[in-house]
Structure formats: structure tokens, C-alpha cells
Design a protein around this motif. Structure first.
Motif, PDB file in Angstrom:
ATOM      1  N   ASN A   1       0.815  -1.211   0.000  1.00 32.38           N
ATOM      2  CA  ASN A   1       0.000   0.000   0.000  1.00 32.38           C
ATOM      3  C   ASN A   1       0.851   1.265   0.000  1.00 32.38           C
ATOM      4  O   ASN A   1       0.332   2.364  -0.163  1.00 32.38           O
ATOM      5  N   GLU A   2       2.167   1.083   0.194  1.00 33.95           N
ATOM      6  CA  GLU A   2       3.057   2.231   0.161  1.00 33.95           C
ATOM      7  C   GLU A   2       3.749   2.287  -1.197  1.00 33.95           C
ATOM      8  O   GLU A   2       4.185   1.272  -1.729  1.00 33.95           O
ATOM      9  N   GLU A   3       3.874   3.441  -1.743  1.00 36.82           N
ATOM     10  CA  GLU A   3       4.366   3.631  -3.108  1.00 36.82           C
ATOM     11  C   GLU A   3       5.757   3.020  -3.314  1.00 36.82           C
ATOM     12  O   GLU A   3       6.681   3.266  -2.552  1.00 36.82           O
ATOM     13  N   GLY A   4       5.874   2.223  -4.378  1.00 37.77           N
ATOM     14  CA  GLY A   4       7.160   1.652  -4.769  1.00 37.77           C
ATOM     15  C   GLY A   4       7.573   0.399  -4.024  1.00 37.77           C
ATOM     16  O   GLY A   4       8.544  -0.253  -4.390  1.00 37.77           O
ATOM     17  N   GLN A   5       6.797  -0.008  -3.000  1.00 32.29           N
ATOM     18  CA  GLN A   5       7.254  -1.113  -2.174  1.00 32.29           C
ATOM     19  C   GLN A   5       7.048  -2.479  -2.815  1.00 32.29           C
ATOM     20  O   GLN A   5       7.570  -3.477  -2.310  1.00 32.29           O
ATOM     21  N   VAL A   6       6.314  -2.560  -3.913  1.00 30.71           N
ATOM     22  CA  VAL A   6       6.095  -3.850  -4.556  1.00 30.71           C
ATOM     23  C   VAL A   6       7.379  -4.405  -5.148  1.00 30.71           C
ATOM     24  O   VAL A   6       7.438  -5.569  -5.530  1.00 30.71           O
ATOM     25  N   GLU A   7       8.437  -3.608  -5.232  1.00 29.07           N
ATOM     26  CA  GLU A   7       9.675  -4.074  -5.839  1.00 29.07           C
ATOM     27  C   GLU A   7      10.642  -4.695  -4.839  1.00 29.07           C
ATOM     28  O   GLU A   7      11.720  -5.149  -5.222  1.00 29.07           O
ATOM     29  N   ILE A   8      10.296  -4.778  -3.568  1.00 24.64           N
ATOM     30  CA  ILE A   8      11.276  -5.167  -2.565  1.00 24.64           C
ATOM     31  C   ILE A   8      11.827  -6.565  -2.783  1.00 24.64           C
ATOM     32  O   ILE A   8      13.027  -6.805  -2.613  1.00 24.64           O
ATOM     33  N   ILE A   9      10.994  -7.530  -3.168  1.00 26.42           N
ATOM     34  CA  ILE A   9      11.500  -8.885  -3.347  1.00 26.42           C
ATOM     35  C   ILE A   9      12.488  -8.939  -4.507  1.00 26.42           C
ATOM     36  O   ILE A   9      13.505  -9.637  -4.446  1.00 26.42           O
ATOM     37  N   GLY A  10      12.220  -8.175  -5.552  1.00 26.52           N
ATOM     38  CA  GLY A  10      13.165  -8.111  -6.654  1.00 26.52           C
ATOM     39  C   GLY A  10      14.514  -7.573  -6.219  1.00 26.52           C
ATOM     40  O   GLY A  10      15.562  -8.090  -6.606  1.00 26.52           O
ATOM     41  N   TRP A  11      14.499  -6.546  -5.386  1.00 29.76           N
ATOM     42  CA  TRP A  11      15.758  -5.992  -4.888  1.00 29.76           C
ATOM     43  C   TRP A  11      16.470  -6.991  -3.989  1.00 29.76           C
ATOM     44  O   TRP A  11      17.707  -7.114  -4.030  1.00 29.76           O
ATOM     45  N   LEU A  12      15.725  -7.693  -3.169  1.00 34.94           N
ATOM     46  CA  LEU A  12      16.345  -8.682  -2.282  1.00 34.94           C
ATOM     47  C   LEU A  12      17.031  -9.791  -3.091  1.00 34.94           C
ATOM     48  O   LEU A  12      18.135 -10.213  -2.767  1.00 34.94           O
ATOM     49  N   TYR A  13      16.369 -10.262  -4.141  1.00 39.88           N
ATOM     50  CA  TYR A  13      16.997 -11.256  -5.027  1.00 39.88           C
ATOM     51  C   TYR A  13      18.297 -10.700  -5.602  1.00 39.88           C
ATOM     52  O   TYR A  13      19.332 -11.372  -5.620  1.00 39.88           O
ATOM     53  N   GLN A  14      18.219  -9.491  -6.126  1.00 41.17           N
ATOM     54  CA  GLN A  14      19.380  -8.910  -6.799  1.00 41.17           C
ATOM     55  C   GLN A  14      20.551  -8.743  -5.842  1.00 41.17           C
ATOM     56  O   GLN A  14      21.689  -9.100  -6.169  1.00 41.17           O
ATOM     57  N   TYR A  15      20.278  -8.213  -4.660  1.00 36.97           N
ATOM     58  CA  TYR A  15      21.354  -8.005  -3.699  1.00 36.97           C
ATOM     59  C   TYR A  15      21.885  -9.326  -3.145  1.00 36.97           C
ATOM     60  O   TYR A  15      23.080  -9.452  -2.871  1.00 36.97           O
ATOM     61  N   TYR A  16      21.022 -10.296  -2.957  1.00 40.23           N
ATOM     62  CA  TYR A  16      21.447 -11.606  -2.454  1.00 40.23           C
ATOM     63  C   TYR A  16      22.516 -12.204  -3.364  1.00 40.23           C
ATOM     64  O   TYR A  16      23.484 -12.809  -2.906  1.00 40.23           O
TER      65      TYR A  16
END
Length: 290
Positions: free
Chosen positions: A221-236
Motif C-alpha cells: 500500500n506504500e508507493e514503490g514497495q512492490v519491488e522489494i522482493i526483486g531488490w532482495l533477489y538482486q542483492y542476495y
């Protein structure tokens, strides 16, 4: 979104999961050097392994078959590479599998996507550190056999809450396989055997996932937060990518050397999409823009 916190957690979590899973494998007599045989006093029902302490480590029941399968998988992968690389490949794969599930469950519980609405890694109650699933396992709409019900009660009475948490986490992930099969693939026997996470350990992956990354960063519900799992994959995968590029650089340097020992290591890394399987991406969220 706090991308610094996300990056720091993901890179650290990979190392921590690998270390914890390697430790658990070591208790079973499986290290990056060898696969040990059970001690002579072992039977069909109980196997013992020397871990350098006064009392050996023991496994029984289904764990014996799970351990046998783990040894088989490592030996099968040795057909393409050396033993240490095969071992590391399996450990990396198991670590990634559980990282995958931990962040997916965290995303689902924050956004109230879990079918039972019972939190698995945290609690709805402010200040409560015990996950709601551990507190009220029978309210989570999970199917338990009579033996499992008795085991849950015993673990709670004996205050073995981390063992209970691991059991319930595996149960929840396997239940989610029915509705999200691509994300929650059915785990292998040895994958479950090597799960070594704790919610009580403040230096553990679960504690840091819940406390280091603001809950709002998972909230759709907060703007832009739907991308967090993608970022976690990338950083992992940041360090794994750097390690692979370093190996490729070494490969170029060794190009004129016949029978370079780096060949088997590089091909073991590059002939699979990610840790021996296709990379699952959650269907519920988007990833970071490339």
C-alpha cells in the motif's frame, strides 16, 4: 524504501544461511572435505556421527533417509565437477531455497496474504517477539497428523520453540505449495533436513529480517514497495556474481594453460540458471527495473 538496509541484509543473509546450513551438514558428517560413514554403534533406526564432542550427534527416523539423499545428490554432482564444488553447489542451493521462502513469507504476512492470516515470522501484537504461528499453531489452518499434534504439544511443553518454529515453517511452506507452486516448490527431503533457522537468536536471519528492514518496505500500500522482493533477489546474488566474474577473469588468464583446474568450477556455476534450478520469481510482485 531503505535500499541500504535491504542490500546489507541480503548480502549478510546469504553468508549466514550458508554458514548455518554448512554447520548442520557437518553435524551429519558431511563437510566440504568428505562424507563420513556412521559410527560403528549405529543401527537401522539410529545413526551416530563423530562431531568432536564427548557425545556423538544422532539422527533417527526420516532423518536417516534425508541424510542418505543428501549424500547421494552431492555424489551425483561430482560427475560434473570435483567434490568440494559439488558440496558447495548443494549448500548454496539449499541456502537460496530457504532465503526465497523466508522473504516470500515475510512479504505475505505483512500484506495479510497468508490464507490463515496467522503471522509466521513475527506477531501482530506490538512488542511480542514470538511468531503468532508458534504461539497458536492450531489456528493456522494447517493439517496436522495426530503424531504431529503430539509433537507440537511436546515441543511447546519442553520449551523447544526453535525446533517447533522450524517444523511449523516447513509445514506452512509446503501448504503454500498448493496455491503458489512456482514460488513454493515442494522441498527435497535433504532441504528440510538442513533448515537451521531460529526466531529466538538475535543474530539469526529471521530476527534480522523482521527487525532490520522496516515493515513498511514490504507493504504494497506504500508507493514503490512492490519491488522489494526483486531488490532482495538482486542483492542476495551480488557476491555470487562477483565471485563468478572473478573466476571468469582467472579463466582468461589461464586460457593458455592446458587442463586448467578452474574449468570444472566455472562450468559448475554457469551451466545452471541459479543454484541448479530456475530462479523462481514471486507472481505477486514486480522486480527492480533493469
Amino acid at each position: 524504501m531503505n535500499k541500504t538496509a535491504i542490500k546489507n541484509f541480503a548480502i549478510w543473509a546469504r553468508k549466514k544461511l550458508i554458514a548455518d546450513i554448512s554447520y548442520k551438514a557437518g553435524l551429519l558428517g558431511i563437510t566440504d572435505k568428505e562424507i563420513k560413514s556412521p559410527l560403528p554403534q549405529s543401527t537401522r533406526d539410529v545413526e551416530f556421527y563423530d562431531i568432536g564432542t564427548k557425545e556423538p550427534y544422532s539422527i533417527s527416523g526420516i532423518e536417516i533417509e534425508q541424510r542418505r539423499k543428501l549424500a547421494e545428490v552431492i555424489q551425483e554432482r561430482m560427475e560434473r565437477t570435483d567434490y568440494k564444488s559439488a558440496y558447495n553447489n548443494v549448500i548454496e542451493e539449499v541456502a537460496y531455497t530457504w532465503f526465497n521462502r523466508l522473504i516470500a513469507v515475510r512479504f505475505m504476512e505483512v500484506n495479510d496474504y497468508l490464507p490463515s492470516r496467522v503471522r509466521v515470522l513475527s506477531s501482530d501484537s506490538s512488542g511480542k517477539t514470538e511468531p503468532d504461528l508458534v504461539t497458536s499453531p492450531f489456528e493456522a489452518d494447517l493439517e496436522f497428523s495426530q503424531v504431529e499434534k503430539e509433537q507440537i504439544i511436546k515441543l511447546k511443553n519442553d520449551n523447544e520453540l526453535d525446533k517447533l518454529f522450524q517444523m511449523l515453517f516447513i509445514k506452512q511452506c509446503n501448504a503454500l505449495n498448493a496455491i503458489l507452486p512456482e514460488l513454493f516448490e515442494q522441498t527435497s527431503d535433504y532441504t528440510e533436513l538442513l533448515l537451521n533457522v531460529s526466531f529466538t537468536d538475535q543474530e539469526g536471519v529471521v530476527y534480522h529480517l523482521v527487525h532490520d528492514i522496516p515493515e513498511g518496505d514490504f507493504n504494497v500500500n506504500e508507493e514503490g514497495q512492490v519491488e522489494i522482493i526483486g531488490w532482495l533477489y538482486q542483492y542476495y546474488n551480488t557476491e555470487l556474481k562477483d565471485e563468478t566474474f572473478a573466476l571468469l577473469k582467472k579463466k582468461r588468464q589461464d586460457y593458455k594453460r592446458p587442463n586448467s583446474c578452474s574449468d570444472s568450477i566455472i562450468y559448475a556455476r554457469l551451466d545452471r540458471p541459479l543454484y541448479g534450478r530456475k530462479q523462481s520469481r514471486p507472481p505477486l510482485v514486480g522486480g527492480p527495473s533493469q
